[in-house]
Structures are given as structure tokens and as C-alpha cells.
Motif scaffolding. Structure first.
Motif, PDB file in Angstrom:
ATOM      1  N   GLY B  27      33.366  20.955  -2.638  1.00 61.47           N
ATOM      2  CA  GLY B  27      33.841  21.903  -1.642  1.00 61.47           C
ATOM      3  C   GLY B  27      35.297  22.203  -1.858  1.00 61.47           C
ATOM      4  O   GLY B  27      36.132  21.294  -1.959  1.00 61.47           O
ATOM      5  N   THR B  29      38.276  25.808  -1.496  1.00 59.85           N
ATOM      6  CA  THR B  29      38.496  27.220  -1.257  1.00 59.85           C
ATOM      7  C   THR B  29      39.709  27.651  -2.070  1.00 59.85           C
ATOM      8  O   THR B  29      40.716  26.947  -2.073  1.00 59.85           O
ATOM      9  CB  THR B  29      38.710  27.470   0.248  1.00 59.85           C
ATOM     10  N   ILE B  63      41.428  21.810  -0.392  1.00 61.65           N
ATOM     11  CA  ILE B  63      40.300  20.881  -0.292  1.00 61.65           C
ATOM     12  C   ILE B  63      40.505  20.018   0.949  1.00 61.65           C
ATOM     13  O   ILE B  63      41.557  19.388   1.089  1.00 61.65           O
ATOM     14  CB  ILE B  63      40.242  19.937  -1.512  1.00 61.65           C
ATOM     15  N   ARG B 101      31.034  22.382  10.386  1.00 60.90           N
ATOM     16  CA  ARG B 101      30.218  23.174   9.453  1.00 60.90           C
ATOM     17  C   ARG B 101      29.489  24.224  10.292  1.00 60.90           C
ATOM     18  O   ARG B 101      28.734  23.869  11.211  1.00 60.90           O
ATOM     19  CB  ARG B 101      29.222  22.280   8.728  1.00 60.90           C
ATOM     20  N   ARG B 103      27.072  26.306   9.716  1.00 65.19           N
ATOM     21  CA  ARG B 103      25.616  26.351   9.629  1.00 65.19           C
ATOM     22  C   ARG B 103      24.925  25.385  10.576  1.00 65.19           C
ATOM     23  O   ARG B 103      23.979  25.741  11.275  1.00 65.19           O
ATOM     24  CB  ARG B 103      25.203  26.046   8.184  1.00 65.19           C
TER      25      ARG B 103
ATOM     26  N   ILE C   7      36.368  29.668   7.353  1.00 63.17           N
ATOM     27  CA  ILE C   7      35.882  30.263   6.101  1.00 63.17           C
ATOM     28  C   ILE C   7      34.513  30.847   6.416  1.00 63.17           C
ATOM     29  O   ILE C   7      33.617  30.113   6.828  1.00 63.17           O
ATOM     30  CB  ILE C   7      35.705  29.199   4.991  1.00 63.17           C
ATOM     31  N   PHE C  36      33.868  27.358  -3.240  1.00 63.88           N
ATOM     32  CA  PHE C  36      32.998  26.552  -4.074  1.00 63.88           C
ATOM     33  C   PHE C  36      32.388  25.521  -3.141  1.00 63.88           C
ATOM     34  O   PHE C  36      33.112  24.858  -2.385  1.00 63.88           O
ATOM     35  CB  PHE C  36      33.850  25.896  -5.171  1.00 63.88           C
ATOM     36  N   ARG C  38      28.248  23.965  -1.530  1.00 59.81           N
ATOM     37  CA  ARG C  38      26.834  23.686  -1.774  1.00 59.81           C
ATOM     38  C   ARG C  38      26.056  24.935  -2.174  1.00 59.81           C
ATOM     39  O   ARG C  38      25.069  24.863  -2.896  1.00 59.81           O
ATOM     40  CB  ARG C  38      26.202  23.073  -0.527  1.00 59.81           C
ATOM     41  N   LYS C  85      21.896  29.939   6.815  1.00 60.98           N
ATOM     42  CA  LYS C  85      21.670  29.610   5.397  1.00 60.98           C
ATOM     43  C   LYS C  85      22.888  28.909   4.809  1.00 60.98           C
ATOM     44  O   LYS C  85      24.008  29.099   5.268  1.00 60.98           O
ATOM     45  CB  LYS C  85      21.394  30.886   4.599  1.00 60.98           C
ATOM     46  N   GLY C  87      26.090  28.023   3.015  1.00 62.37           N
ATOM     47  CA  GLY C  87      27.201  28.896   2.663  1.00 62.37           C
ATOM     48  C   GLY C  87      27.813  29.609   3.844  1.00 62.37           C
ATOM     49  O   GLY C  87      28.700  30.435   3.674  1.00 62.37           O
ATOM     50  N   ASP C  88      27.390  29.242   5.038  1.00 66.13           N
ATOM     51  CA  ASP C  88      27.943  29.895   6.224  1.00 66.13           C
ATOM     52  C   ASP C  88      29.424  29.589   6.417  1.00 66.13           C
ATOM     53  O   ASP C  88      30.141  30.361   7.034  1.00 66.13           O
ATOM     54  CB  ASP C  88      27.187  29.453   7.486  1.00 66.13           C
ATOM     55  N   PHE C  92      38.277  24.598  10.183  1.00 65.33           N
ATOM     56  CA  PHE C  92      39.226  23.479  10.173  1.00 65.33           C
ATOM     57  C   PHE C  92      40.258  23.714  11.270  1.00 65.33           C
ATOM     58  O   PHE C  92      40.772  24.823  11.414  1.00 65.33           O
ATOM     59  CB  PHE C  92      39.977  23.408   8.831  1.00 65.33           C
TER      60      PHE C  92
END
Ligand SMILES: Nc1ncnc2c1ncn2[C@@H]1O[C@H](COP(=O)(O)OP(=O)(O)O)[C@@H](O)[C@H]1O
Ligand SMILES: Nc1ncnc2c1ncn2[C@@H]1O[C@H](COP(=O)(O)OP(=O)(O)O)[C@@H](O)[C@H]1O
Ligand SMILES: Nc1ncnc2c1ncn2[C@@H]1O[C@H](COP(=O)(O)OP(=O)(O)O)[C@@H](O)[C@H]1O
Lengths: 400, 112, 112, 112, 400, 400
Positions: B27, B29, B63, B101, B103, C7, C36, C38, C85, C87-88, C92
Motif C-alpha cells: 500500500g 500513494t 506510506i 478502509r 470499502r 484516497i 498501489f 490490493r 469493490k 480499491g475504494d 487517514f
């Protein structure tokens, strides 16, 4: 003088001139962003450099009075005796100056083609030296041999619009250049991805457009031969495009836009020596073969591990060779090839292929070695990292 | 959790990415940036007019990792981004208070 | 004060912007980035040469807000950026010690 | 150590750079961003279809400095970036826990 | 009617038309990204605006029955009597309509050339007003004087393809424009770096290509004169390119891509008045001189502190002037200049230079002042900051 | 054979060929960045695909011996009997091969025009299937009806250069395509903003340039008709440009660059059927009307809620229709329209409009439905999000 033919060749000369900026874009789109201007410049500068050299000395070396089948004499030095009428003009329907400038446009684009081989790492100064010498010691003799009354044409080799003079010669020089100059820094490790493919497609469009001047214009008259060459050129480009896409598909991938552009150019290269000598249906085969063979050609570089950056060897070298041989197979208009009962033509074509590759490769190689040993061919590592645009020209391509 | 912000030379990005992936982290960016620092810029000239360009193309990598992994990441990044010449870049470590996260709605270490 | 760094997928930017505006917040800064993670990348092929492209276009949104508003922002962002899905993206949250509005010189909560 | 994050109008970048260089600081990282705030956007029209564009081109400058230098940097930045009209931008100050210079491995104040 | 000449001039007209989009790109690449469309538009709109004005009124003012050597009469108003045959056609080998449209393409590009001077800050509405009036009160008379039976041509001034009519006139108007409109905000303080040089190079390629229609087409026939003009055009462009690169090198820098493009255009400008009157070798000198002189020309603006954004004065004004004088020196084909024993020609050329500059500068200056005082020439400061694309056209050039 | 005409049509063929890459850029600039190559490819591939189909079967279907007024026979299959001389050539002044290839260039661009309707979502494979079939069952018959001795031409319908054959046919197919394939994902919610308008403007410039070959070349000779068609083409484009800008202004906005380009194309479309039949002043009206009508045309899609991505229906469908009817109104050169005392012509034109729309819409709709039910027309939702460049061609347009 024939006014209709003059009208036609005037415009064809303009079309062929336009191919060089087209080539500049075709190549530059495939380079990385930091080398976009350097790559354009390597082609664009030929319009300046080679045009002058051609007028002063190149034309007379190619079309001056034949000396032993090998080179032209000095009788047209600095365009002496090359005038507005047809006097002494190799094409007696055209003003001599017009014939000269039409030929000059071919001379301009040929060293520009070579630059694809050493893109992104050649010193600009060395490029100027190399190209100047190359026009004199490689291009002008080749042109003389084939079209200027020299030995190759005399032996009956068929080259309608420059399969040997333009494409094989630049392909052979390109091979010499990759070998002498070496790979780009990071080649094989980092990604060398085209930075602007729409630019490359635009370049391909301009090339295709200009190629009608190149091939149909090589009839040197607005007649049926020109019409035939126009049609064969167009259909070969079309078939080359389809051929390349097909192999891409078979080879397990998707049909790509760069493939379409490359295939079209491959078809155009392949038909160049044959354009006026074959039928439209034969042209489809030649172009289709060109697309497939040149696709194979570009794979060679991974096999033999040289860095022919923009595939000059694969496309112009191999495409030109295939076209020259195919002319020996398919010729049926004003000449006969193997398939029309004249196997000898194929042998003559083969001989011309071997001699063209041999001569152009060896002389180019020597030139490059000498320049490398004296002025140096290659920019420094830091310059290569920063890119030719800033390093060699103090410019940046984009401020978007 | 910490955010590690790394400024490197653009052509080093693949090396750094691999070094980090080798640590089992998947992971990051990445942003194209321009840097101004000790490394000199260059001159550009347009129709006789000279411009001094001080900003140099750099790549920023961000990161987010658990605090205890910071030292190994620093180590891996330094090794992979090093050329030894002026302009290699910097690493900044900053605190991160929460991570989500999108998702799954997971938070904290689970989210990265 | 906190900075919320988000992001997301590029085409979600308008949805997220609206969700945040609905909270009465009118301020954010957006950057095009490459991520970058999953989510798998894709293959590109140029004249027979294959390249694996692992970096995917993402959009980074930065919003500085008062600490107490963080939860509602997180909520709004998650809802508007979600596709479910891989990549959502991530959110932070990091600390901000001071904020200045250049125009007025105001600082702290008044500045945003 | 602190990170000072500055959002300014793009054409102010050279002025800000000089103001900072005048303080003897030679290090910053610059990113092209788009901002959404009080400053109104503009309308774009393509073949009769209207789009409201709310995001405005801005430039983000990041400078990492020792904590005690923050006030003078804020001062210098404000003076150089000011036009007095809506949209001049913001300054955010955030904590930085560690700094490494990749080239030398130096850390802390020595690294900047 | 001559079909071969008709064929040639039909295509030449298309080539000259293509120069205007080429110019749009040439200029726009040098502008900043936020003004890319505004800059393209300022040229592109001329294809609409001037074409119509030309057909309705411009053509008759330029080529209608001469009134006192100064202007044409109204006999061809709205193309009355301008037909498909050669009746009344100034070129009796061409359909009258064809002669009209070929000339119209020159009228289109001339005000487009001026726009480089006030790029990035002119109001679109004011541009339309200025250009409309300028075509009527500056271009049409100039065209009449030189080619339409007016006094300048009668006195024997040589202008093969528009050194005075196109280049000096636009250069003089450009100078007036920079002085009246003033500098761009931030000029001299911020960087004004070209945003897309590949676009500029593409534009230069198109211009070079189209210039063959411009200059060779000005022979108005597919003959030896056209061939000569074609060759002189090409060699002057080539030499201009090399000349500019050389000065850049001597001046302590690197040869730049923008320099190559600029030098080629400088050479093309310089040869324009001379193209059909000089030999190819003289063309090399004229072009080379053009490259060097125009490089000098662009330095003037820093000296005299005006903001001629894209160097219209330096390149078209000075290049056209040099070309006009050089015609007086080198003419040897169908006319004689100083070096061929006719010093008088140089005086005639000088006179034409002075009158062209004087007339065009003064009238343009008055036009601009009047428009400035009424409608206003310049966008507001805020609009200038946000850029013409959004401010004047509600568009953005790129969403990459 | 006439050499001057041959010279002219050779170059016109090249010009028309150049329109397809021009169209590719015109369209691609309006697409989003992730679809730039996919959009270029959809036009560019026609140069390969359609050229070959045309030579093998299309030409004979269009120009082979007439069968019942509906279709051509197989006598020119694979160019059998189509040679370098004028034998059997529909234009007895031109080499038969030249007539064939000139016509072929029209066939190439027509399906490329359609692609604008389903840009950014069509499967590449399905595009190839659709276009191949469409050329055979829609284009070739249409071409036969109008120019190949078929019923529409026999009934006296006037279509100088392809208002029905090229523009209405592609417009009708485009309408069928939008209806069958459906809207782009996110259409109406997200912003669909052109990603590179300078590219679109370049494309428009190339189209305008090439259109001279299209329309003036349709005179099939270098004569007064060609000159007239050249002038009407240019003035209609100019007036279309101004007309569009005017409506934009009246409609409460600013004049846009995309509007200038669109208006010029609208004017060019509108004049296409009329080019050789009307006077220059009528052309100004037709072009101006074209600009205004096509602006209205593009607003229809919001009204009727279909997603004609790049406005093929609005510009080519409506513009072609207006042009066909306007020919029935304004024809005065070699034919008479309503305003010249021949109301019948307008009825004939109307009939041709209705039949063209009807036939082309219905057959295209059936073709698309069949392909959709078998191979599928549309890429998956994920592919649409990632973009055609990566999804369909494994490429990216830009790495700037
Ligand atoms: N104080 C700083 N704050 C933010 N970024 C910095 C700072 N100093 C340097 N950088 C970034 O690091 C890059 C490299 O710094 P530089 O001084 O040129 O070389 P080195 O890292 O070798 O000392 C700069 O281009 C800039 O992007
Ligand atoms: N540890 C990390 N630090 C910084 N950015 C990250 C990190 N992990 C993921 N990202 C960012 O979030 C994006 C989405 O992450 P990914 O793992 O692909 O999917 P998901 O968010 O659904 O788990 C990445 O493309 C990257 O930009
Ligand atoms: N809360 C916020 N978080 C992050 N960035 C912000 C915030 N508010 C404003 N910004 C940034 O600052 C820029 C200027 O803000 P704006 O409200 O337009 O004007 P001003 O700074 O004069 O109040 C915005 O375009 C945006 O980039």
C-alpha cells in the motif's frame, strides 16, 4: 515541359517534405516526455541540414554524369546547370529544378529515419556530423546506383520509390548505430513507455498522406502508373495495418493503436520498391506480409539484445528488404517477377538487397566509430537522465 | 500509526516500490511533485530569453504503517533510493491518528 | 484541528465533494495521485513489449476541520465514496497544530 | 520539527519561494493541486452543455523546518502570497517526528 | 483556361488555407496553457471572418478596377462578375473564382499573423472588430497597390508572394498593437514559457508545407517559375533554420528546437517577396540572413521594452523587410537587382518598405486607439490571470 | 486520359485520405483522456479495414453494372478490369484505378463518422464487424443509388459530394447506434468534458483542408466547376463557423473554440451536396444555416435523452439533410432549384432525404441489434470505467 506533370510533382514534393515533420511526431510520441523535443529535433533539423547539402553537393553526386557506375560527377555542383527548364533534367517532362527538389525531399527524410535507432541518447552535434557525412558517402552513392545511372539500376534492380535507397539504407545504418552507441541507460529494467501516442498516430497519418507523394510521385508524371502506385500504396498500408493487428491478436494480446500505426508504416515501407510494378491485389499481399514481417522484426531486438529504440531496423530494414524481394516475386506492371515467369528478377533483387545492406551497414559503422572516437556519440549519463530536451537544447517540451 | 513521506528521484520509484513490497507491505500513494533544494536546477532558453528553473521533478511516496514498522521501512527506502548524489531526497515521519478502509469500514492496523 | 486525508477513485470526487458540502464545509484541496494497493493493476503492451502497470489513478482529498467534526466527515466520505469493490481507498486522520488564512491572517477554527 | 503546508495561487509560487529563500531555507516540495473553497469557480460550456467547475488551480508548498522557525516562515509566506482577495489560501502546520536525508542518512535538523 | 495550372492553383489554395490552422498551433504552443484555446481561436476565427469579408468586399477593393492607383472599384462587389471561367480574371489561365479564393487565403492568414503580438490579453470582440476593419483599410489597399494594379506595383516594386502585403504589413500592425495594448501582466517578472513546444513544431511543419502553395503558387501556373519558387522557398527555410541555430550557438547557448522552428519561419518570410526572382543559391543567402536577422529582431523587444508576445515584429516585420531589400539586391530571374547591375531596384524596394511600414503602422495604430477608446482592447486583469480560455471562451484546453 | 485532371484527382484522393486521421483527432480530442486512443483507433482502423473491403467488393457493388437500379454487379470484383487506363472508368478522363481509389476514400471516412455516436463504450471487435457489414449493405448501395447509376441519381436527386451518401447515411446510422447501445455510464451525472481541445481544433483544420479534395475533387476535373466547388466549400465553412458563434452568443454564452470548429464542420457538411450546384453567395447562406441548424441539432439529444457522444446526428445527420434540401432551393449552376424556378427539384431532394434516412436507419438498426444479440456491442461496465485505451487496446494515451 509538361504542365500537368509539373503540377503533380510540385505538390508531391510538398507532400514528401511534410513527411519529415510527420516522422518527427511519429517518433517523438514514442519517446519519453523528457526527450520529446530532442527527438523531434533530430528529424526536423534534417530539413535544414540535408536540404542545403543536397543542393550544394548531394544532387550532383547522385545525378551528375556517371563515373564508373559508382558516383555522379561534379557537373551539377551547387545546382550549376540545374534550371527552370527541362535542360539536362533526368525527367524530361519536368523542370530540372523540380526533379532536383523532389529527390532532395527523399534525401531529407532518410537520415531522419535512422534517428529512431539512437533516440534518447545521441549528442546533437554528433548527429549533425554523422548525418552530413552519411548523405555524402552513403545516400548519394546509393541513390546514384539505383536511380542516377549507376550499376544497380543498370543490372536491372527494381526500386520504384526507394526500398533500397531510403528504407534498407536507413535500416542498415540504424543497425550499425544501435550496435555502436549501445543501449539506453536502464533499458530492460525501467519502463520505456511512449509518452504521447496520439502524437504518434498523428505522425502516422501525416506519413501515410505524404507517402502518396513519395510513391505515386515516383512515377514522375500524372498518368496511369502514378494512379497504380497510388492505389498499391494505399492498399499495402491498409493491409499492413490489418496484418499487424492480426498478429498482435494471435500473439495473445489486444490489437493496439500503436500497432495499427506501425503496421500501416510497415505496409508503406514494403510497397515502396514495388509500388509502380505490381497490381493492387499483389499490393495487398505485400502490405499484409509487411505488417507481419515487421512485427517479427521488432521482436528481433529482444532476441539479439540491441536497443533499436524506435524499431528502425525492424520496420525499415526488414520491411524494405521484404519489399525489394516481393518486387522480384510480384512484379507484373512494366517488369516481370518470379510469379510472372521471370525468376531472374528475384536474383537481381536479392543481389541488390545484399549489396545495399552490406555497403550501408559497413560505411555507417565506420562513420559512427570514427565520430565516437573523436567527438563522442553519446551524451553523458547525467544528461541522459535529465533528458535531451534540457541537456541538449535547454528547453522543456510541456508546461501543461 | 505513522505516515512515512518520501521524496525521491522519479526514476527510483520502481526500486522503492519493490523494496517496500519485499517487506510485505502492499500500500502506498504516489504523487508527482517538484522539489527545490540543494540540487541545482537548470537553464532554459526560449527565443533568446533565459529562465533559471530551480524546481526539479521529484516523486513523493506516502506510506502509512504501524509505528513499529517504521525503522525497517526507513532502512529499505534509503537503500533503494540512494544514488549518493545531491538531490536523493528526504524522508519525513508524521503521526497518524486514525485510519479507515473505505470499502469495509475497518479502522486501525486492519485498515492498511 | 485535524487533517482528513482521503484516497478515492477519481470518478467519486464529485460525490464526495457534495457529501462534504452538505455538512456545511466549504474547503478542500484535491491532488491527482497514483495508488498501489490490493487492487490489481493492468497490462500495457507497446510493440510487443509487455509492461505491468501497478499504479492506479486515484484522487487525494485533504480537508482540515475542527476535531469534533471528524466523525461526521468520516461517515459522509465513506458513504459517498463506497462502491464495495477492492480499491475504494483509505481515510487517514492526522493532527494539525495551526491554521492560518493567508488573506486575513485569521488563525485556528476561524481560518477554515 | 514541523511541516508547514501552504496552499497558494499558482502565480505566487516564485514570490513565496524567494521569501523563503531569503530566510536562508533551501528546501521545499511543490505540488499542483485543485482547491475548493469560498472563491467561486467558473462555468465551462461545450457544445451547449454547461458545466460548473468548482475546483480552482492552486499550488501546494510543503516545507519542513525546525519548530522555532515556524513563526518567521508563516510571516514570510503570508506577506509574499497575499493579494487580499478571496482565494489567497491557507497555511497548515503539522508535527513531524523524524526526518532523514536519504543521501547521507543524517536525521533531525541536520537532515534539512 | 489552363487545366494544369488550375489543378495546381486549386491545390495551392488548399495548402495556403492549411497554413492558418498551422499558424494557430505554432502560436498556441508558445502561449501559456491557460491561453491555448484563446490563441488558437484568434487565428482560426480568421478563416471564418476574413473569408466572408474578402468575398463580399475585400476582393473588389483589392482587384476591382483601379481607382487612382490606390484602391479597387466596386465592380466585383459580392463576387459579381467573378465566375467559373476566366472572364476578367487577373490570371487569364485560371477560373476567376479560383484566383479570387487563392488571394483570399492570403487575406485570411495576414491578420492571424498579427495576433501573435497581443496574444494572451486581447478581448475577442475587439479582435473581431479590429481584424474586420484592418482587412478593409489596410490589407485590401496594400494588396491593390502591389498586385491589383496600384501604384507600388506600377513603380516596379517586386513582391513575389507577399513580403510587403503579408509580412511587413502584419509586422507593422503588430508593432502598433504592442505599443497600444501594453505588456502582459507580470511580463519580465514571471516566466512566460511556451506550454507545448511539440505543438509549435507541428505548426512550423504545417507552415513550411503550406508555404509551398503560398510561394510556388504565386507563379499562378505550373511552370518553371513555380519550380524555381518552390526550390528557393525550401532552401531559404532550410538556411534560415541553420542560421538561427548558428547564432544561438555563437550567442553562448544551445541550439533549440524553438529556434529551429523560428529560423525556418524566418527564412520562409525572408524569401517570400523574392521567391520567383532569385536563384536557389541566392535563396540560401537570403534565408540564412533571415534566420540571423530575425534572431536579432526578437532581441529588440527586450531592448525597447515592448511585449511582442510571439515575436511578430521580429520575425514578420524584420524578415519581410530584409526579404524585400534582398530582392532588390539578388533579383536575377525575370528582373534584376543591385548585384545584377540594377541599383535602382534597391531604391524602389526601399521605397516600398518605407511606405508599407508607414502606412500600415499608422493606420493600424489609429484603428487600435479608436477601438481601445470605445470597446476596449484588453481583457480585465482578473480575466488575464484566469486566462483567455475560461474568461473569453468558457473552455479549458486540457483535461489530461 | 486527361493528365491535368489526373494530377488534380490524385492529390484530391490524398487529401480525402488525410481527412480520416483528421477526424480521428477531431473526435479524440472531445473524448475523455482514458479513451483517447480507443477513439482514434475507431476512425484510424477504417483506413485499413474499409480500404480492403472497398477494393475487393465495395467498389463493384457501387459502380459495377447496374442491377435493377439497386446495386452494382460483380464485374469489378477484386478490381477485375479496373486498370491504369480509362477503360470502363465512370470518369473517362481519369485512370479507372484513380476513380476507384478516390471513391474509396469516401467509403473509408463514412463509417468513421458514425463512430462518434458510440464513442467511449463500443467493443472494438464489434466495431469491426459492424463497419464491415455496413459498408456492404448500407454504404455501397447508397453510393450506387446516387452515383453509380442507381435509382436515386436517375430520378434526378442532386448530391454533389456526398450529402446523402456520406453525411445523412452516417447520421442515420449514428442515431440507430445511440438508441441501440445506450448511454455512457454516468452520462448526465458526471462531467463529460473534452480532454484536449487543441487536438480537436487540429482535427478540424485537417478536415477543412481535406474537404477541398472531397468537394472540389468531386468535379472529377480541374475546371471551373471544381473552382466553384472549392469556393463554395470554403465560404460555407467560414459562414458555418460564424453562424455557430453567433448562436452561442445569442444563446447567452461566449463564442467557443469548439463552437468555431463545430460550426466550420457543420458548414462543410451542409455544402457537401450543393458544392458544385450553387453560387458562392448561396454557399454563404447554406453554410450559415448549417452552423445554426447543427447547433440546434446538438441540443436535440438533451431533449430526446439519447447519448450521441460526439454529435454525429446533430451535425452530419441534420447538416446533411439541410444541405440536401438547400440544394433543392439554391441550385443554379448546371441544375435549378426552387429559387431558380424549379420547385420539383426540392421534392426530389426531399424524397432522397426520406429514403436515405429510412434505409440507412433501418438497416443500421437491424445490423446493430443482431451484433448486440450475438457478439455484444458494448464493453463491460468495468472496462468502461477503466477506459477503452487500457481495456480494449492495452495502451495508455499519455505519460506526460
Ligand atoms: N525542508 C524541506 N522541506 C520539504 N521538502 C524538502 C526540504 N528540503 C528538501 N526537500 C525536498 O527534497 C528534495 C531533495 O533535496 P536536496 O536539498 O536537493 O538534496 P538532498 O536531499 O540530497 O540534500 C528537494 O528537491 C525537495 O523536494
Ligand atoms: N498503507 C498505505 N499507505 C498509503 N496509501 C495507501 C496504503 N494502502 C493503500 N493506500 C492507498 O489506497 C488505495 C486503495 O487501496 P487498495 O489496497 O487497493 O484497496 P482497499 O482500499 O479497498 O483496501 C491505494 O491505491 C493507495 O493509493
Ligand atoms: N478546510 C480546508 N481544508 C483543506 N484545504 C482548504 C480548506 N479550506 C480551504 N482550503 C484550500 O484553500 C484554498 C483557498 O480557500 P478559499 O476559501 O477559496 O479562500 P480563502 O483562503 O481566501 O478563505 C482552497 O482553494 C483550498 O485549496
Amino acid at each position: 515541359m509538361n504542365a500537368a506533370d509539373t503540377s503533380f510533382i510540385l505538390i508531391c514534393s510538398a507532400l514528401v517534405m511534410f513527411m519529415t515533420p510527420g516522422l518527427a511526431l511519429f517518433y517523438a510520441g514514442m519517446a519519453r516526455s523528457k526527450n520529446v523535443l530532442g527527438t523531434i529535433m533530430q528529424s526536423f533539423v534534417m530539413l535544414g541540414l540535408v536540404s542545403i547539402i543536397w543542393a550544394v553537393i548531394g544532387y550532383t553526386l547522385a545525378f551528375g554524369d556517371d563515373i564508373g557506375g559508382f558516383i555522379g560527377g561534379m557537373n551539377f555542383f551547387a545546382l550549376d546547370g540545374v534550371g527552370m527548364d527541362t535542360l539536362n533534367s533526368p525527367a524530361d517532362n519536368l523542370p530540372h529544378l523540380l526533379f532536383m527538389v523532389f529527390q532532395g525531399m527523399f534525401a531529407v527524410i532518410t537520415p531522419a529515419l535512422i534517428t529512431g535507432a539512437f533516440a534518447e541518447r545521441m549528442k546533437f552535434k554528433s548527429l549533425l556530423i554523422f548525418s552530413s557525412l552519411w548523405i555524402i558517402v552513403v545516400y548519394a552513392p546509393m541513390c546514384h546506383w539505383v536511380w542516377g545511372g549507376g550499376w544497380m539500376g543498370e543490372r536491372g534492380a527494381l526500386d520504384f520509390a526507394g526500398g533500397a535507397v531510403v528504407h534498407m539504407s536507413s535500416g542498415a545504418a540504424a543497425l550499425a548505430a544501435c550496435l555502436v552507441i549501445g543501449k539506453r541507460k536502464g533499458y530492460g529494467k525501467q519502463s520505456f513507455i511512449p509518452h504521447n501516442l496520439p502524437m504518434t498516430l498523428l505522425g502516422a497519418g501525416i506519413l501515410w498522406f505524404g507517402w502518396f507523394g513519395f510513391n505515386a510521385g515516383s512515377a514522375l508524371a500524372a498518368n496511369g502508373v502514378a494512379a497504380n502506385a497510388f492505389v498499391t500504396t494505399h492498399l499495402a498500408a491498409a493491409a499492413g495495418l490489418l496484418g499487424w493487428l492480426l498478429v498482435e491478436g494471435i500473439h495473445g494480446g489486444k490489437p493496439t493503436t500503436l500497432g495499427a500505426a506501425s503496421g500501416a508504416v510497415a505496409g508503406l515501407v514494403a510497397i515502396t520498391p514495388a509500388a509502380g510494378f505490381v497490381t493492387p491485389m499483389a499490393a495487398i499481399l505485400i502490405g499484409f506480409g509487411g505488417g507481419i514481417i515487421c512485427y517479427g522484426g521488432i521482436l528481433l531486438k529482444s532476441k539479439f539484445k540491441y536497443d533499436d529504440s524506435l524499431d528502425v531496423v525492424g520496420i525499415h530494414g526488414l520491411g524494405g528488404t521484404w519489399g525489394a524481394l516481393a518486387t522480384g516475386l510480384f512484379a507484373s506492371v512494366g517488369a516481370e517477377g518470379l510469379f510472372y515467369g521471370n525468376p531472374e528478377q528475384l536474383w537481381i533483387q536479392l543481389e541488390s538487397v545484399i549489396c545495399t545492406w552490406g555497403y550501408c551497414f559497413v560505411v555507417s559503422w565506420i562513420l559512427l566509430k570514427v565520430i565516437d572516437a573523436t567527438v563522442g556519440l553519446r551524451v553523458t549519463e547525467d544528461e541522459e537522465i535529465i533528458g535531451l530536451d534540457v541537456a541538449e537544447h535547454s528547453e522543456a517540451g510541456y508546461q501543461l | 500509526m505513522k505516515k512515512i513521506e518520501i521524496i525521491v528521484r522519479p526514476f527510483k520509484i520502481d526500486d522503492v516500490k519493490e523494496a517496500i513490497a519485499d517487506l510485505g507491505l502492499r500500500g502506498m500513494t504516489v504523487t508527482e511533485v517538484k522539489g527545490f533544494g540543494r540540487q541545482g536546477g537548470h537553464k532554459e532558453v526560449y527565443r533568446g530569453a533565459e529562465y533559471q528553473v530551480d524546481f526539479i521533478a521529484k516523486t513523493k511516496i506516502e506510506i502509512v504503517v504501524e509505528a513499529e514498522r517504521v525503522p525497517e521501512v526507513l532502512e529499505a527506502v534509503r537503500n533503494s533510493a540512494l544514488t549518493g548524489k545531491v538531490g536523493d531526497g528526504k524522508i519525513f515521519v508524521t503521526p497518524v491518528e486514525e485510519v479507515v478502509r473505505i470499502r469495509t469500514g475497518e479502522t486501525g492496523p486492519d485498515a492498511i
